[in-house]
Design an enzyme around this catalytic site. Structure first.
Site, short mmCIF file in Angstrom:
data_model
loop_
_atom_site.label_atom_id
_atom_site.label_comp_id
_atom_site.label_asym_id
_atom_site.label_seq_id
_atom_site.Cartn_x
_atom_site.Cartn_y
_atom_site.Cartn_z
N CYS A 1 0.83 -1.22 0.00
CA CYS A 1 0.00 0.00 0.00
C CYS A 1 0.87 1.26 0.00
O CYS A 1 1.68 1.46 0.90
CB CYS A 1 -0.91 0.00 1.22
SG CYS A 1 -1.76 1.58 1.45
N LYS B 1 -10.76 -7.73 6.31
CA LYS B 1 -10.25 -7.08 7.53
C LYS B 1 -10.77 -7.70 8.82
O LYS B 1 -11.96 -8.02 8.92
CB LYS B 1 -10.66 -5.60 7.52
CG LYS B 1 -10.09 -4.81 6.40
CD LYS B 1 -10.66 -3.39 6.34
CE LYS B 1 -10.27 -2.75 5.02
NZ LYS B 1 -10.85 -1.43 4.82
N GLU C 1 -5.14 8.06 8.72
CA GLU C 1 -5.01 8.97 7.57
C GLU C 1 -3.54 9.33 7.40
O GLU C 1 -2.95 10.01 8.24
CB GLU C 1 -5.84 10.25 7.73
CG GLU C 1 -7.32 10.05 7.61
CD GLU C 1 -7.76 9.72 6.17
OE1 GLU C 1 -7.28 10.35 5.21
OE2 GLU C 1 -8.58 8.81 6.01
N SER C 2 -2.96 8.93 6.28
CA SER C 2 -1.50 9.01 6.13
C SER C 2 -0.88 10.39 6.37
O SER C 2 0.15 10.48 7.05
CB SER C 2 -1.06 8.43 4.79
OG SER C 2 -1.56 9.16 3.71
#
Lengths: 241, 241
Positions: free
Chosen positions: B31, B58, B84-85
């Site tokens: 990812c 998941k 949230e990156s």
């Protein structure tokens, strides 16, 4: 320029440089993203000038200055341009003295930004409601989704140590999400607050906030704008002036 | 756990609490968003453990911890969760000592975030290419759009005072956009670099960066993953283990 001047459209001359003791914000009176910046400017008491842009007929010089052609965009006296509302708001909070709207603690700051992310899923749905209504489609499904997500947001608010999304005081997160609550009437979603008691209380408190009062748009003005906007009227953004 | 363990899927037991001297990152080996966080962890030398999540299946406990069910998500020893990156990366840079990846100057910081915004329009197009290829549609239009936007990004890079997007050193902005460049082969866009001399030079430099080396995935592994991923293979994320 207080923000109640008519917008500049294609063909208008570019404004001159920004004078030293101020900062310029390019805005559109009814744009919720631009209101984020205006809320921060008001809350921190930053001396600024507002230039409204006709977003349906943008001046060429505006797209040259701000490559996405979006409001809010800031311009400083040294000609620096800053765009994208979260970047604009963080910049204003960092550069200017006065009340800090963002918590210094990195986790609290991250929490505020995560709440804004949660809210962004709701604001996306608001625009889906508008689109569905425009196409005369049934909106009950999307409205139920909004309701469900608002209930979750209400639970997040209930866990805060105070009436606001950042605790006992108004802070950045509240200003980042407020503009869409002010516009609930446009999104046909005012009734959603009936099932979110904490958000409802927050909403009433926010209406008393000086920055919210300074940038508030009356519902009839919003509706008038929105009617023209829906008809693709190029003068919609100057409604009421 | 170094990140090369098989992923945890639905039904797997939840991992225990995070020990005091470390931080946990929930990841998926292929990812690009998760790689952003792993690049920052590596660049700052932060002691951490990696738990890979099977994003196609998941675990329930993961969605309870991280409500959007996305990687990267961080978990601290006190049970705080950050997702949230961009929020994750800013948090890591603020909390941990070592090289600061984000400039202290508010305008430089805003500039880095604006470049990431510009890049996000390109990464969106990369996914459009994937979708078009999946549907056996012509991709030449989207690829031309990518090329055009990359040329603009190249112009932005050319104006920097150094080889990197933040100047003479690798900084946050480079790590935020790198993962998609590592994956150009998947997006069928490697040839785009031919027309972007500054980005091409940057790309070569980035390959020498220790954090990039530490998180780098070989092209054949990426392609193998992507083949399974395109077939909706639920084990795609464990390809090569």
């Amino acid at each position: 320029m207080t923000g109640s001047e008519k917008s500049l459209a294609k063909g208008s001359p570019a404004p001159g440089p920004v004078s030293e003791e101020t900062i310029r914000v390019y805005s559109m009176r009814f744009c919720p993203y631009a209101q984020r910046a205006r809320l921060v400017l008001a809350a921190k008491g930053i001396k600024h000038e507002v230039i409204n842009i006709n977003l349906k007929n943008k001046p060429d010089w505006f797209i040259e200055k701000s490559p996405f052609g979006l409001v809010p965009s800031l311009e400083t006296s040294s000609g620096q341009v800053i765009y994208e509302s979260p970047i604009v708001c963080d910049y204003l909070d960092e550069v200017y003295p006065g009340k800090k709207l963002t918590p210094a603690d990195p986790f609290q700051k991250a929490q505020q930004k995560m709440i804004v992310e949660h809210f962004s899923k709701i604001s996306t749905l608001f625009y889906k409601i508008l689109l569905a209504k425009k196409n005369n489609e049934d909106v009950s499904g999307v409205k139920a989704e909004v309701q469900e997500k608002l209930v979750k947001l209400d639970e997040i608010l209930a866990k805060q140590n105070g009436l606001f999304f950042g605790g006992s005081d108004v802070s950045m997160v509240d200003y980042m999400i407020w503009p869409w609550f002010e516009r609930l009437i446009i999104f046909d979603s005012k009734d959603c607050l009936n099932k979110t008691p904490h958000i409802d209380k927050w909403y009433q408190q926010m209406l008393q906030d000086p920055a919210v009062k300074a940038t508030y748009i009356e519902p009839d003005l919003l509706l008038g704008f929105f009617k023209l906007y829906s008809q693709n009227d190029v003068e919609a953004c100057d409604y009421g002036l």
